[in-house]
Design an enzyme around this catalytic site. Structure first.
Site, PDB file in Angstrom:
ATOM      1  CG  ASP A  31      21.140  61.606  65.043  1.00  0.00           C
ATOM      2  OD1 ASP A  31      20.695  62.186  64.044  1.00  0.00           O
ATOM      3  OD2 ASP A  31      20.821  60.450  65.363  1.00  0.00           O
ATOM      4  CD  GLU A  33      18.467  56.878  65.773  1.00  0.00           C
ATOM      5  OE1 GLU A  33      17.346  56.611  65.292  1.00  0.00           O
ATOM      6  OE2 GLU A  33      19.398  57.359  65.111  1.00  0.00           O
ATOM      7  CG  HIS A 172      18.714  54.679  60.528  1.00  0.00           C
ATOM      8  ND1 HIS A 172      18.044  55.867  60.365  1.00  0.00           N
ATOM      9  CD2 HIS A 172      18.770  54.104  59.297  1.00  0.00           C
ATOM     10  CE1 HIS A 172      17.699  56.002  59.090  1.00  0.00           C
ATOM     11  NE2 HIS A 172      18.138  54.953  58.427  1.00  0.00           N
ATOM     12  CG  ASP A 177      22.764  58.480  62.274  1.00  0.00           C
ATOM     13  OD1 ASP A 177      23.523  57.638  61.774  1.00  0.00           O
ATOM     14  OD2 ASP A 177      21.522  58.387  62.248  1.00  0.00           O
TER      15      ASP A 177
END
Length: 616
Positions: A31, A33, A172, A177
């Protein structure tokens, strides 16, 4: 080798024939960001990955990443990641080797995998790392196949985490995540067992396989012609569910009933459809325009764009004793001046701010009249106290002096954008000299919003004023594609066969073209007013026509009227503004504010055009 009585002996299959059991597959769930939604203009701020096999965690990788510029405030509000947190983090070129080694020989898993994998591929390409041919599994695709709408309203990670009651909660943040996605993956794999899916190969094929409803409705594509045109999916009552266009109607419609169509909304639409209606078109331009008109007419529930062309946004210089700038959703023939249409309210606000920087119009919303001012009933605001407004509300600025500002604003909206550009450039230069790079970038963004809105409006207005324009473009078969445009609206489209003289075809097309009446009123800097087909066209339709006219090889056959843009308009500045966002960020560079030395494109820093724009 044969068995007795001539019957062939059975051949024992290998494990390769059976596929790789899911219990033996090593998954790396990843994952990211980022600073935005597109790998083209955003950067990675955090990577989290978890390696699992057979339900057992084998290891984790997590690190913040320096994106090369500030983290946008809305990203900080969403993720909690601040610019200070990533300032000392490693750059992505240092993180990629560790991630690629961590994931070597594994199957990559991500929730909405196209997003995460797209960023990783872009980073590898930018920094010279070869992207391994990882098998990829998307938990969104799996969830859409094994979970019904009655079980989950959508396939967001938070929704699935609640459904499977994961111990890790999405937050987030990359590692949190990724951990939640691991548990979602395990829950989905359990569900896959009821479908007889036990191997990696079966799982990857299952996610992309057509649904039973898609297979059952393949007959709807029977009889669809192989020609350019528009197609309409309709339900049992005749309601239009979806409108699309294609250069080959048959192949495009058939694709809706195969595994290549993975959009869950479209699959849902196919389940409701009972018929497909097609409209053949002479050219691709006609198909594109017809699609826009049909979407605007029927507003199909499964079309996401172009459904409400009447909801365009405009910047309006009001028609009142002391005019002001207002953002409106309707353009009328009321004596006011309009700039637009503009794509979003935020862009309209940026454009208005740029115009306010150049012209000190009042920014209050009260309706001012001379009588109210004389009686002292008008309210003054803080802008008057700080010198940002001449304060006509309390008589400090006379009506004649205020009228000068109004005329300047009207001239800008009608085509002369030099005052806005000059005012913005002075502020950008001053802020850059004071090392206030983020504020300089904000000024650049305001100027860009204004220039793009003005350029768009001026291009559309120029086309909307033409009573008739006839153009031709070379066709692939050696003939010509023809278009007749009246007041910005495509009135007719046709073709000329190869080796035929085009004049008779042009004359016939003009004679049979749709009659388009002049618009009842015109939005200066914008499109013609009126409802199609009686007058004018929508902004989107005119932009389709303009894109077609800009294609290589297009020739103007006839033009009735003057097709021009203002001499000092915004059209010539669009490329200059676009270059302002392409230059690398370099504190010591040629007048380019913002960013860190050597920072790359799209890293959230600031930039402005190199050199000064000649304004005379």
């Amino acid at each position: 080798m044969t068995a007795a009585h001539g019957v062939p002996a059975g051949v024992q299959g290998t494990l390769d024939d059976l596929g790789t059991p899911l219990s033996e597959v090593t998954f790396v769930v990843v994952d990211l960001e980022t600073t935005g939604g597109s790998a083209a203009d955003s950067a990675i701020t955090e990577i989290g990955a978890v390696k699992v096999r057979g339900g057992e965690d084998l290891g984790e990788l997590a690190t913040l990443v320096d994106p090369g510029g500030p983290v946008p405030p809305f990203i900080t509000a969403l993720t909690g990641i601040t610019t200070a947190m990533v300032a000392a983090a490693p750059r992505i070129e240092s993180v990629l080797p560790a991630f690629l080694e961590f994931a070597r020989g594994c199957v990559l898993v991500a929730h909405n995998a196209s997003f995460d994998i797209g960023f990783l591929k872009a980073a590898c390409a930018e920094h010279g790392y070869a992207w391994p041919a990882f098998p990829v599994v998307d938990t969104v695709d799996l969830a859409r196949r094994v979970l019904s709408k009655d079980e989950v309203p959508n396939c967001k990670l938070g929704t699935l985490a609640r459904f499977f009651r994961t111990s890790a909660e999405p937050a987030h943040r990359a590692l949190a995540d990724a951990r939640a996605t691991v548990e979602v993956l395990h829950g989905l794999i359990e569900r896959l067992g009821s479908f007889g899916v036990t191997t990696l190969e079966e799982m990857r094929g299952f996610a992309k396989a057509p649904t039973p409803e898609q297979r059952r409705k393949r007959h709807l594509a029977d009889g669809v012609p192989s020609a350019p045109g528009v197609y309409l999916f309709e339900d049992a009552s005749g309601e239009v569910l979806y409108v699309g266009k294609s250069g080959d109607l048959r192949s495009r419609v058939r694709s809706y009933f195969t595994g290549s169509e993975t959009r869950w909304r479209v699959r849902e639409m196919v389940g409701l459809a009972e018929s497909v209606r097609t409209i053949e078109c002479a050219t691709g331009l006609e198909a594109e325009v017809r699609e826009l008109r049909l979407i605007a007419e029927h507003k199909p529930r499964y079309n996401r764009r172009s459904k409400f062309p009447e909801r365009a946004i405009w910047l309006k210089l009001t028609a009142e004793p002391f005019p002001r700038l207002s953002i409106v959703r309707e353009c009328r023939a009321d004596g006011a001046r309009y700039l637009g249409p503009i794509s979003s309210r935020r862009q309209a606000e940026e454009a208005r701010a740029a115009l306010h920087e150049a012209v000190p119009l009042r920014q209050c919303t009260q309706r001012l009249t001379l009588r109210l001012i004389e009686r002292g009933r008008a309210r003054s605001c803080a802008l008057a106290e700080i010198g940002r407004c001449g304060a006509p509300c309390d008589g400090r600025e006379s009506p004649d002096a205020y009228a000068v500002h109004v005329e300047t604003a009207r001239a800008v909206m009608e085509g002369d954008v030099r005052p806005v550009v000059a005012a913005a450039q002075v502020r950008i230069d001053r802020l850059a000299a004071e090392l206030r790079y983020e504020e300089a970038a904000a000024q650049r963004d305001r100027l860009a919003a204004f220039v793009r809105a003005a350029a768009r409006g001026q291009r559309l207005a120029a086309l909307a004023r033409l009573p008739e324009l006839v153009a031709a473009r070379p066709a692939f078969d050696g003939g010509w594609e023809l278009a007749v445009v009246r007041y910005g609206r495509l009135a007719a489209a046709g073709t000329v066969p190869p080796n035929a003289h085009p004049r008779p075809y042009v004359d016939a097309l003009i004679a049979t073209a749709e009659t388009v009446f002049p618009p009842a009123g015109e939005a200066p800097g914008g499109v013609a007013l009126g409802d199609p087909p009686s007058a004018g066209a929508t902004a989107e339709e005119m932009e389709c026509v303009l894109r077609w006219l800009d294609l290589p090889g297009v020739r103007l056959v006839e033009v009735d009227g003057a097709w021009t843009c203002p001499a000092h308009g915004a059209e010539g500045l669009r490329a200059w503004i676009d270059r302002a966002y392409e230059h690398p960020y370099d504190r010591g560079g040629e007048g380019v504010p913002g960013g860190r030395p050597g920072g790359g494109r799209g890293r959230g820093g600031t930039a402005r055009p190199r050199g000064r724009l000649p304004l005379k």
